[in-house]
Enzyme design. Structure first.
Site, PDB file in Angstrom:
ATOM      1  N   CYS A  80       0.833  -1.200   0.000  1.00  0.00           N
ATOM      2  CA  CYS A  80       0.000   0.000   0.000  1.00  0.00           C
ATOM      3  C   CYS A  80       0.875   1.260   0.000  1.00  0.00           C
ATOM      4  O   CYS A  80       1.512   1.558  -0.997  1.00  0.00           O
ATOM      5  CB  CYS A  80      -0.982  -0.035   1.165  1.00  0.00           C
ATOM      6  SG  CYS A  80      -2.338   1.162   0.996  1.00  0.00           S
ATOM      7  N   HIS A 168      -3.778  -4.921   0.774  1.00  0.00           N
ATOM      8  CA  HIS A 168      -3.301  -5.449   2.055  1.00  0.00           C
ATOM      9  C   HIS A 168      -3.393  -6.976   2.048  1.00  0.00           C
ATOM     10  O   HIS A 168      -4.405  -7.551   2.450  1.00  0.00           O
ATOM     11  CB  HIS A 168      -4.109  -4.862   3.209  1.00  0.00           C
ATOM     12  CG  HIS A 168      -3.843  -3.411   3.428  1.00  0.00           C
ATOM     13  ND1 HIS A 168      -2.744  -2.959   4.127  1.00  0.00           N
ATOM     14  CD2 HIS A 168      -4.507  -2.306   3.016  1.00  0.00           C
ATOM     15  CE1 HIS A 168      -2.756  -1.630   4.155  1.00  0.00           C
ATOM     16  NE2 HIS A 168      -3.811  -1.209   3.478  1.00  0.00           N
ATOM     17  N   GLU A 170      -2.013  -8.895   4.016  1.00  0.00           N
ATOM     18  CA  GLU A 170      -1.993  -9.402   5.394  1.00  0.00           C
ATOM     19  C   GLU A 170      -3.376  -9.544   6.012  1.00  0.00           C
ATOM     20  O   GLU A 170      -3.540 -10.206   7.040  1.00  0.00           O
ATOM     21  CB  GLU A 170      -1.130  -8.487   6.280  1.00  0.00           C
ATOM     22  CG  GLU A 170      -1.703  -7.104   6.548  1.00  0.00           C
ATOM     23  CD  GLU A 170      -1.383  -6.066   5.480  1.00  0.00           C
ATOM     24  OE1 GLU A 170      -1.518  -4.871   5.767  1.00  0.00           O
ATOM     25  OE2 GLU A 170      -0.999  -6.457   4.351  1.00  0.00           O
ATOM     26  N   SER A 222      -1.029 -14.335  37.996  1.00  0.00           N
ATOM     27  CA  SER A 222      -2.463 -14.020  38.002  1.00  0.00           C
ATOM     28  C   SER A 222      -3.309 -15.255  37.746  1.00  0.00           C
ATOM     29  O   SER A 222      -4.508 -15.269  38.018  1.00  0.00           O
ATOM     30  CB  SER A 222      -2.769 -12.973  36.927  1.00  0.00           C
ATOM     31  OG  SER A 222      -2.625 -13.540  35.632  1.00  0.00           O
ATOM     32  N   GLY A 223      -2.697 -16.290  37.190  1.00  0.00           N
ATOM     33  CA  GLY A 223      -3.449 -17.464  36.767  1.00  0.00           C
ATOM     34  C   GLY A 223      -3.867 -17.393  35.319  1.00  0.00           C
ATOM     35  O   GLY A 223      -4.383 -18.354  34.756  1.00  0.00           O
ATOM     36  N   GLY A 224      -3.626 -16.233  34.673  1.00  0.00           N
ATOM     37  CA  GLY A 224      -3.926 -16.075  33.260  1.00  0.00           C
ATOM     38  C   GLY A 224      -2.860 -16.712  32.387  1.00  0.00           C
ATOM     39  O   GLY A 224      -1.835 -17.202  32.872  1.00  0.00           O
ATOM     40  N   VAL A 225      -3.083 -16.685  31.089  1.00  0.00           N
ATOM     41  CA  VAL A 225      -2.177 -17.345  30.149  1.00  0.00           C
ATOM     42  C   VAL A 225      -0.782 -16.729  30.197  1.00  0.00           C
ATOM     43  O   VAL A 225       0.226 -17.439  30.307  1.00  0.00           O
ATOM     44  CB  VAL A 225      -2.744 -17.267  28.713  1.00  0.00           C
ATOM     45  CG1 VAL A 225      -1.767 -17.881  27.718  1.00  0.00           C
ATOM     46  CG2 VAL A 225      -4.092 -17.962  28.625  1.00  0.00           C
ATOM     47  N   ASP A 226      -0.695 -15.399  30.130  1.00  0.00           N
ATOM     48  CA  ASP A 226       0.604 -14.746  29.980  1.00  0.00           C
ATOM     49  C   ASP A 226       1.516 -14.992  31.176  1.00  0.00           C
ATOM     50  O   ASP A 226       2.671 -15.399  31.014  1.00  0.00           O
ATOM     51  CB  ASP A 226       0.428 -13.241  29.759  1.00  0.00           C
ATOM     52  CG  ASP A 226      -0.444 -12.926  28.555  1.00  0.00           C
ATOM     53  OD1 ASP A 226      -0.603 -13.816  27.694  1.00  0.00           O
ATOM     54  OD2 ASP A 226      -0.970 -11.809  28.472  1.00  0.00           O
ATOM     55  N   SER A 227       1.019 -14.733  32.380  1.00  0.00           N
ATOM     56  CA  SER A 227       1.883 -14.898  33.550  1.00  0.00           C
ATOM     57  C   SER A 227       2.210 -16.369  33.795  1.00  0.00           C
ATOM     58  O   SER A 227       3.314 -16.700  34.240  1.00  0.00           O
ATOM     59  CB  SER A 227       1.245 -14.279  34.801  1.00  0.00           C
ATOM     60  OG  SER A 227       0.077 -14.963  35.190  1.00  0.00           O
ATOM     61  N   SER A 228       1.285 -17.272  33.472  1.00  0.00           N
ATOM     62  CA  SER A 228       1.533 -18.702  33.674  1.00  0.00           C
ATOM     63  C   SER A 228       2.615 -19.213  32.733  1.00  0.00           C
ATOM     64  O   SER A 228       3.511 -19.961  33.140  1.00  0.00           O
ATOM     65  CB  SER A 228       0.242 -19.499  33.473  1.00  0.00           C
ATOM     66  OG  SER A 228      -0.748 -19.107  34.402  1.00  0.00           O
TER      67      SER A 228
END
Length: 513
Positions: A80, A168, A170, A222-228
């Site tokens: 583009c 685009h 993508e 936190s128990g979330g995906v990222d911190s785990s």
């Protein structure tokens, strides 16, 4: 990992999508501003360079640009605005006004090679356009490879590996966009598809070991995906030098604390300290119904609790693990080369007080969310953890509308658990971006047996999305909704009515508060 693509962000809303498409093809990519110096780019040694789209006109004062010599550093793809920039720098003609193209369009392939290998000459393909300016005349030494109506939709240099498309590729709306990008990666840049979760883990483990040595590390879990996933990755590198701190706010889902403890301790063998702070949070929230004030109370209380716990558990720790992801790191004003608001230059993390001068470990800062999930799977985290839906930082407090009370939390937890259990049983959980129950601050009249009831209302929310920025409500089969409603009303005391939210984002947000 030898192959890597440098994406120069000229201001497009789709730049992160370019990086994701490249990563999905198992080639590493990074996004940087076009103001990066030629020396820096040469030292980075890109296998290929992609110039993104952007809202500017190439003739605007201060419009993003590149040194012409960049076109000789590595194979280049202009998208583009990137195509218009190449045309402008190489002596072609770019004009504004006239016919503007936005949304789906049909492009005709003129040359079935290079970017369009696998197509046939004259073939039409659906693409996504978003431009006002267009290339009126390709530069000397270049040839058109595609057109849309009477407008050039792609060109290439006759002898150098410089290619461009006006659309685009993508964006998912471009029917064969992924194929076009892969033609650039593999046929033109000759990249090796070596960006894999296992390869990333090996590199990151070595990096963490070198950084930490024999020193101690703490991680707020936190128990979330990222911190785990961040905790599991750091633990793989340094073992018992890592201590995780998990704060039970009293605002978690049903059995969530037990699930986190089971996964971290029994499954992964991670040292975990659980801080039971339910009363502290609920006392702070008592009498408060304003959503923004609730968020602030929870945020401040969490900081106080975590600081108390880390002062004791992490008294010898020098490092703090944080689950920062790549979208947080990408420079926020990259098209103009401005300073980033998200790249951290100090140790004041997430509102923690400045005197907590931990050195940061951010093992996921190169990854997008879907890549984090794949790394978690490679590390052996259970699917129920790595595949879980997003969960807000303030927890159930913003899913209880109005004042947060123990009764409201109990009703919400049990309703939410039934809802998610039925979604999983129907095999629908992976198709949904986010699903949750909401406790409404109203009561409704009902009839149970021969008696009149006046009880709580629970709302159900489920949406599909790719990034959470926009979302559509999920079209459940009626029998699934009926089963969920019937179970909640019969199994959760105090509920006599269940409603389903069919609002999209925009205009509604995904969460109710």
């Amino acid at each position: 990992m030898n192959s890597r693509i440098l994406i120069l962000d000229c201001g497009s809303q789709f730049t992160q999508l370019i990086a994701r498409r490249v990563r999905e093809a198992r080639v590493y990519s990074e996004i940087h501003p076009p103001t990066k110096s030629l020396d820096w780019i040469r030292a980075w040694k890109p296998t290929g360079i992609i110039l993104s789209g952007g809202p500017s006109s190439v003739t605007d004062e201060g419009a993003p640009t590149i040194p012409p010599a960049l076109l000789d550093v590595a194979p280049v793809l202009g998208v583009c605005y990137g195509m218009q920039l190449i045309a402008h720098l190489e002596g072609g003609s770019v004009v504004g006004g006239g016919r503007r193209e936005y949304g789906r369009a049909e492009v005709t392939v003129d040359e079935a090679s290079g970017m369009f290998a696998g197509f046939t000459a004259g073939e039409k393909t659906t693409v996504w356009m978003s431009h006002g300016d267009h290339v009126e005349q390709v530069p000397p030494g270049y040839v058109a490879t595609a057109h849309s109506g009477n407008t050039c939709a792609g060109f290439r240099h006759k002898t150098k590996p410089i290619h461009a498309v006006q659309f685009h590729a993508e964006v998912h709306h471009s029917a064969r966009g992924a194929e076009i990008i892969e033609n650039f990666l593999f046929d033109i840049c000759h990249c090796a598809p070596d960006w894999t979760p296992g390869h990333f883990i090996d590199l990151e483990v070595a990096k963490i070991r070198e950084m930490v040595g024999d020193r101690q590390v703490i991680c707020g879990l936190s128990g979330g995906v990222d911190s785990s996933v961040a905790a599991a990755l750091v633990h793989k590198a340094i073992g018992d030098q890592l201590t995780c701190i998990f704060v039970d706010t009293g605002l978690l889902r049903l059995h969530e604390r037990e699930q986190v403890e089971r996964t971290m301790r029994a499954h992964l063998g991670i040292k975990l300290i659980t801080v039971r702070a339910e009363d502290r949070f609920l006392n702070g929230l008592a009498g408060e119904g304003d959503p923004e004030k609730k968020r602030k109370i929870i945020g401040h209380t969490f900081i106080d609790v975590f600081e108390d716990a880390s002062a004791e558990a992490g008294k010898n720790a020098e490092f703090l693990v944080q689950g920062t992801l790549y979208p947080d790191v990408i420079e926020s004003v990259s098209a103009k080369g401005g300073p980033s608001a998200t790249i951290k230059t100090h140790h004041n993390v997430g509102g923690l007080k400045p005197d907590m001068k931990f050195k940061l470990i951010e093992p996921l800062r190169e990854l997008f969310k879907d890549e984090v999930r794949n790394v978690g799977r490679e590390l052996g985290l259970p699917e129920e953890m790595v595949g879980r839906h997003p969960f807000p930082g303030p927890g159930l407090a913003i899913r209880v509308l109005g004042e947060v009370t123990p009764h409201a939390l109990d009703v919400l937890r049990r309703s939410d658990a039934i809802y998610l259990e039925e979604i999983r049983a129907a095999g629908l959980y992976p198709d949904i971006w986010q699903a949750f129950a909401v406790f409404l601050p109203v009561k409704s009249v009902g009839v149970m047996g021969d008696g009149r009831t006046y009880e709580n209302v629970v709302a159900l929310r489920a949406v599909t999305s790719t990034d959470g920025m926009t979302a559509d409500w999920y079209p459940f089969p009626y029998e699934v909704l009926g089963r969920i409603s019937n179970r909640i009303i019969n199994e959760v005391d105090g509920v006599n009515r269940v409603v389903y939210d069919i609002s999209s984002k925009p205009p509604a947000t995904i969460e109710w508060e």
